[in-house]
Design an enzyme around this catalytic site. Structure first.
Site, PDB file in Angstrom:
ATOM      1  N   GLU A   1       0.424   5.091   0.642  1.00  0.00           N
ATOM      2  CA  GLU A   1      -0.626   6.375   1.345  1.00  0.00           C
ATOM      3  C   GLU A   1      -0.108   7.556   0.796  1.00  0.00           C
ATOM      4  OE1 GLU A   1      -0.807   5.786   5.436  1.00  0.00           O
ATOM      5  OE2 GLU A   1      -2.524   4.229   5.359  1.00  0.00           O
TER       6      GLU A   1
ATOM      7  N   ASN B   1       0.890  -1.302   0.116  1.00  0.00           N
ATOM      8  CA  ASN B   1      -0.157   0.022  -0.040  1.00  0.00           C
ATOM      9  C   ASN B   1       0.898   1.114  -0.214  1.00  0.00           C
ATOM     10  OD1 ASN B   1       0.526  -0.893   2.601  1.00  0.00           O
ATOM     11  ND2 ASN B   1      -1.148   0.467   3.625  1.00  0.00           N
TER      12      ASN B   1
ATOM     13  N   GLU C   1      -3.118  -4.458  -3.049  1.00  0.00           N
ATOM     14  CA  GLU C   1      -3.810  -5.347  -4.275  1.00  0.00           C
ATOM     15  C   GLU C   1      -3.714  -4.608  -5.416  1.00  0.00           C
ATOM     16  OE1 GLU C   1      -4.902  -4.534  -1.140  1.00  0.00           O
ATOM     17  OE2 GLU C   1      -6.515  -5.897  -0.307  1.00  0.00           O
TER      18      GLU C   1
ATOM     19  N   CYS D   1     -10.546  -4.395  -0.117  1.00  0.00           N
ATOM     20  CA  CYS D   1     -11.697  -3.361  -0.066  1.00  0.00           C
ATOM     21  C   CYS D   1     -12.437  -3.701  -1.230  1.00  0.00           C
ATOM     22  CB  CYS D   1     -11.067  -2.078   0.037  1.00  0.00           C
ATOM     23  SG  CYS D   1     -10.306  -1.446  -1.366  1.00  0.00           S
TER      24      CYS D   1
HETATM   25 ZN   LIG Z   1      -8.079  -1.841  -1.828  1.00  0.00          ZN
END
Ligand SMILES: [Zn+2]
Length: 135
Positions: A50, A48, A61, A92
């Site tokens: 940010e 990830n 992902e 998500c």
């Molecule tokens: Zn996601």
């Protein structure tokens, strides 16, 4: 759904765990690693990323799937998502839609140091939105 051997599954989870170490999550401190297995057996990782403008944040992902596409692979067989949360973290909603685009029958492995949960893409996003690409 294509079955993965336990060795393949472990290799994918290990790759996701390693990718987690490269996550950029200074705001949430929620570090996520992902690894995708393409149809030819290639494993590509993502973490990830940010951003101070939270809406610009990219999930692990989707980072892994974008890297897979950039490396020339378009067919997704499996995704592993690794966090150190108390329970396995599932993708998500946006990531579920992206997984469905490239791996409608993909296996999704959600792992922590102490637990693993496995799903199919269809279980996570039944009746996924689909649009026939124009030619
Ligand atoms: Zn996601």
């Amino acid at each position: 759904m294509t079955e993965l051997s336990s060795e393949q599954e472990q290799k994918l989870v290990d790759a996701a765990r390693e990718a987690r170490g490269r996550a950029y999550a200074p705001y949430s401190k929620f570090f996520v690693g992902a690894a995708v297995l393409s149809a030819d057996g290639t494993i590509v990782c993502g973490a990830n990323v940010e951003n101070a403008s939270f809406g610009a944040t990219l999930c692990a992902e989707r980072a892994a799937i974008a890297a897979m596409l950039s490396a020339g692979h378009q067919s997704l067989l499996a995704v592993a998502v690794y966090t150190e949360a108390d329970v396995p973290t599932t993708p998500c909603g946006i990531c579920r839609q992206v997984i469905a685009e490239f791996g409608p029958r993909a296996i999704v492995i959600c792992a922590t140091p102490s637990a693993v949960q496995t799903f199919t893409a269809d279980q996570l996003l039944p009746a996924a939105f689909a649009l026939k690409p124009s030619s």
